[in-house]
Design an enzyme around this catalytic site. Structure first.
Site, PDB file in Angstrom:
ATOM      1  CB  VAL A 112      29.461  45.154  69.290  1.00 50.76           C
ATOM      2  CG1 VAL A 112      28.443  46.166  69.797  1.00 50.76           C
ATOM      3  CG2 VAL A 112      30.329  44.667  70.444  1.00 50.76           C
ATOM      4  NE  ARG A 124      35.380  49.185  78.682  1.00 52.82           N
ATOM      5  CZ  ARG A 124      35.211  48.843  79.958  1.00 52.82           C
ATOM      6  NH1 ARG A 124      35.998  49.344  80.897  1.00 52.82           N
ATOM      7  NH2 ARG A 124      34.251  48.001  80.303  1.00 52.82           N
ATOM      8  CB  ALA A 184      29.561  43.419  59.859  1.00 48.36           C
ATOM      9  NE  ARG A 231      28.959  44.013  81.173  1.00 53.00           N
ATOM     10  CZ  ARG A 231      29.778  44.561  80.301  1.00 53.00           C
ATOM     11  NH1 ARG A 231      30.419  45.677  80.597  1.00 53.00           N
ATOM     12  NH2 ARG A 231      29.998  43.987  79.135  1.00 53.00           N
ATOM     13  CG  ASN A 251      35.473  50.483  74.638  1.00 52.60           C
ATOM     14  OD1 ASN A 251      34.975  51.414  75.258  1.00 52.60           O
ATOM     15  ND2 ASN A 251      35.076  49.222  74.794  1.00 52.60           N
ATOM     16  CG  HIS A 297      32.295  52.065  79.006  1.00 50.16           C
ATOM     17  ND1 HIS A 297      31.506  51.274  79.810  1.00 50.16           N
ATOM     18  CD2 HIS A 297      32.743  51.257  78.007  1.00 50.16           C
ATOM     19  CE1 HIS A 297      31.482  50.044  79.319  1.00 50.16           C
ATOM     20  NE2 HIS A 297      32.234  49.999  78.231  1.00 50.16           N
ATOM     21  CG  ASN A 338      39.518  51.048  68.339  1.00 54.24           C
ATOM     22  OD1 ASN A 338      39.982  50.378  67.413  1.00 54.24           O
ATOM     23  ND2 ASN A 338      38.924  50.491  69.384  1.00 54.24           N
TER      24      ASN A 338
HETATM   25  N1  LIG Z   1      30.780  50.908  74.509  1.00 53.21           N
HETATM   26  C1  LIG Z   1      30.697  49.708  75.012  1.00 53.21           C
HETATM   27  O1  LIG Z   1      30.065  49.513  76.043  1.00 53.21           O
HETATM   28  C2  LIG Z   1      31.334  48.557  74.312  1.00 53.21           C
HETATM   29  C3  LIG Z   1      32.270  48.791  73.344  1.00 53.21           C
HETATM   30  N2  LIG Z   1      32.855  47.751  72.667  1.00 53.21           N
HETATM   31  C4  LIG Z   1      33.803  48.103  71.620  1.00 53.21           C
HETATM   32  O2  LIG Z   1      33.179  47.930  70.351  1.00 53.21           O
HETATM   33  C5  LIG Z   1      34.168  47.701  69.349  1.00 53.21           C
HETATM   34  C6  LIG Z   1      33.785  46.480  68.507  1.00 53.21           C
HETATM   35  O3  LIG Z   1      33.829  45.304  69.277  1.00 53.21           O
HETATM   36  P1  LIG Z   1      33.532  43.881  68.598  1.00 53.21           P
HETATM   37  O4  LIG Z   1      32.348  43.993  67.723  1.00 53.21           O
HETATM   38  O5  LIG Z   1      33.572  42.870  69.657  1.00 53.21           O
HETATM   39  O6  LIG Z   1      34.825  43.723  67.668  1.00 53.21           O
HETATM   40  P2  LIG Z   1      34.966  42.839  66.343  1.00 53.21           P
HETATM   41  O7  LIG Z   1      36.409  42.697  66.072  1.00 53.21           O
HETATM   42  O8  LIG Z   1      34.129  41.615  66.450  1.00 53.21           O
HETATM   43  O9  LIG Z   1      34.310  43.764  65.218  1.00 53.21           O
HETATM   44  C7  LIG Z   1      34.846  44.975  64.812  1.00 53.21           C
HETATM   45  C8  LIG Z   1      34.620  45.092  63.311  1.00 53.21           C
HETATM   46  O10 LIG Z   1      35.023  46.393  62.871  1.00 53.21           O
HETATM   47  C9  LIG Z   1      35.472  46.240  61.542  1.00 53.21           C
HETATM   48  N3  LIG Z   1      36.246  47.404  61.111  1.00 53.21           N
HETATM   49  C10 LIG Z   1      37.522  47.744  61.452  1.00 53.21           C
HETATM   50  N4  LIG Z   1      37.854  48.894  60.822  1.00 53.21           N
HETATM   51  C11 LIG Z   1      36.776  49.285  60.102  1.00 53.21           C
HETATM   52  C12 LIG Z   1      36.504  50.386  59.251  1.00 53.21           C
HETATM   53  N5  LIG Z   1      37.410  51.343  59.021  1.00 53.21           N
HETATM   54  N6  LIG Z   1      35.294  50.452  58.666  1.00 53.21           N
HETATM   55  C13 LIG Z   1      34.350  49.505  58.887  1.00 53.21           C
HETATM   56  N7  LIG Z   1      34.563  48.432  59.675  1.00 53.21           N
HETATM   57  C14 LIG Z   1      35.755  48.332  60.272  1.00 53.21           C
HETATM   58  C15 LIG Z   1      36.301  44.960  61.604  1.00 53.21           C
HETATM   59  O11 LIG Z   1      36.527  44.423  60.298  1.00 53.21           O
HETATM   60  C16 LIG Z   1      35.423  44.086  62.483  1.00 53.21           C
HETATM   61  O12 LIG Z   1      34.539  43.285  61.712  1.00 53.21           O
HETATM   62  C17 LIG Z   1      35.487  47.548  70.128  1.00 53.21           C
HETATM   63  O13 LIG Z   1      36.206  48.757  70.076  1.00 53.21           O
HETATM   64  C18 LIG Z   1      35.042  47.249  71.542  1.00 53.21           C
HETATM   65  O14 LIG Z   1      36.005  47.613  72.499  1.00 53.21           O
HETATM   66  C19 LIG Z   1      32.503  46.458  72.900  1.00 53.21           C
HETATM   67  C20 LIG Z   1      31.572  46.167  73.861  1.00 53.21           C
HETATM   68  C21 LIG Z   1      30.949  47.184  74.675  1.00 53.21           C
HETATM   69  O1  LIG Z   2      35.270  45.534  78.185  1.00 53.69           O
HETATM   70  C1  LIG Z   2      35.447  45.871  76.998  1.00 53.69           C
HETATM   71  O2  LIG Z   2      36.543  46.068  76.472  1.00 53.69           O
HETATM   72  C2  LIG Z   2      34.238  46.073  76.141  1.00 53.69           C
HETATM   73  C3  LIG Z   2      33.316  46.936  76.871  1.00 53.69           C
HETATM   74  O3  LIG Z   2      33.458  48.148  76.874  1.00 53.69           O
HETATM   75  C4  LIG Z   2      32.407  46.289  77.806  1.00 53.69           C
HETATM   76  O4  LIG Z   2      32.030  45.130  77.610  1.00 53.69           O
HETATM   77  O5  LIG Z   2      32.044  46.954  78.778  1.00 53.69           O
END
Ligand SMILES: NC(=O)C1=CN([C@@H]2O[C@H](COP(=O)(O)OP(=O)(O)OC[C@H]3O[C@@H](n4cnc5c(N)ncnc54)[C@H](O)[C@@H]3O)[C@@H](O)[C@H]2O)C=CC1
Ligand SMILES: O=C([O-])CC(=O)C(=O)O
Length: 310
Positions: free
Chosen positions: A11, A88, A8, A151, A120, A175, A95
């Site tokens: 993202v 990443r 929550a 983007r 990621n 990615h 992760n």
């Molecule tokens: N695929 C893509 O294009 C993108 C991927 N990401 C990735 O998405 C992930 C989340 O990013 P944000 O939301 O910005 O991070 P954030 O830190 O704001 O949120 C992550 C949440 O996961 C929760 N969490 C951790 N372990 C958990 C578990 N075992 N069970 C349930 N919840 C748990 C945390 O408490 C936290 O609230 C990151 O790994 C980031 O690199 C972010 C942007 C783009």
């Molecule tokens: O850049 C990062 O770590 C998160 C992500 O994957 C993106 O925004 O493309």
């Protein structure tokens, strides 16, 4: 329709918010491990309903997967985001553990759910979840291509001073900085982009796209969430409404593009069965070479995960 979003944070909460205001599902469950966090975010989104006029119910829970039972689609965003100076791939150890345990819990309560990974390093986390889930490959996929093309399209819209709505594009590969935007498959209102922009400006936009995530990490100290959360929600919508949308999605390749056993972004048709078809483009030798570099990079990180599992 019931959709669960795990994580929550930035993202996950954005994704749940978009799903709610677009009324993609009537029930949206937000899960986090931090006590009260998902409950608070879900309540805040629900309290926005009378203002923005939607009736999707958002429910938050702390690690209680019983409340997620019977979900049609599950989005996994749990895990650490990177900080400036990190790649990443540096997130893999923490992760992978999170994504594997979350996938186990999800499957236990929603055995038929289609799973979308966001955490990621994306391609390898999709691999981890696919292995854990034991599902067919069309039901476990990763979100990255919609974000990366968005983007690219946004940068082009700015450079050409046109609406981003009119830019269509395809992008392939992992990615990471080796992703492969494809100018040959980029159009502006049906016009090939190469007729509207000079080679040097286009190549600068391609380069900026490849490091688009890093640009935001540098600016904000953590990674992006509005576009990523919306991109994941768009995938959910395509599945839930059986829209047969054509998007770049990360999936296990089984011979397509001459690649076997690697998780990469490719154009697919997305509908109620998840990935319903992988579309194979006729790439040029140069494009194939770029895709091969990207495959090599992802494969090396997949091997890191294999060693962790061993
Ligand atoms: N695929 C893509 O294009 C993108 C991927 N990401 C990735 O998405 C992930 C989340 O990013 P944000 O939301 O910005 O991070 P954030 O830190 O704001 O949120 C992550 C949440 O996961 C929760 N969490 C951790 N372990 C958990 C578990 N075992 N069970 C349930 N919840 C748990 C945390 O408490 C936290 O609230 C990151 O790994 C980031 O690199 C972010 C942007 C783009
Ligand atoms: O850049 C990062 O770590 C998160 C992500 O994957 C993106 O925004 O493309």
């Amino acid at each position: 329709m019931k959709v669960t979003v795990v994580g929550a944070g930035n993202v996950g909460a954005t994704c749940a918010d978009v799903l709610a205001y677009r009324e993609v599902a009537n029930e949206i469950v937000l899960v986090d491990i931090k006590e009260g966090f998902a409950e608070g975010k879900a309540l805040d989104i629900w309290q926005k309903a009378p203002i923005n006029l939607y009736d999707s119910r958002t429910i938050g829970v702390t690690n209680d997967y019983e409340k997620t039972a019977g979900s049609d689609v599950v989005v996994i965003t749990s895990g650490l985001p990177r900080k400036p100076g990190m790649s990443r791939d540096d997130l893999i150890e923490t992760n992978a553990k999170i994504v594997k345990s979350v996938t186990e819990n999800v499957i236990k309560h929603s055995p038929d759910a289609i799973i979308i990974i966001v955490s990621n390093p994306l391609d390898v986390m999709t691999y981890a979840a696919h292995l854990k889930s034991g599902k067919s490959r069309n039901k476990v996929m990763g979100m990255a291509g919609i974000l990366d093309t968005a983007r690219y399209r946004a940068f082009l819209a700015e450079a050409l001073n046109v609406s981003p709505k009119d830019i269509q594009a395809v992008l392939m590969g992992g990615h990471g900085d080796t992703m492969v935007p494809l100018p040959r498959y980029t159009t502006v209102g049906g016009i090939p982009v190469t007729e509207l922009i000079d080679e040097e400006s286009l190549s600068k936009i391609v380069d900026r796209t490849k490091v688009g995530g890093g640009e935001l990490v540098k600016l904000m100290g953590t990674s992006a969430w509005y576009a990523p959360g919306s991109a994941a929600a768009q995938m959910v919508e395509a599945i839930v409404k059986d829209q047969k949308r054509v998007f770049p999605v990360c999936i296990k390749l089984e011979g397509e593009y001459g690649i076997d056993d690697c998780y990469l972004g490719v154009p697919v048709i997305l509908g109620k069965n998840g990935v319903e078809k992988v579309i194979e483009l006729q790439l040029t030798e140069d494009e194939k070479a770029l895709l091969e570099t990207s495959r090599g990079h992802v494969k090396a990180v997949m091997e890191v995960l294999d060693k962790m599992n061993a």
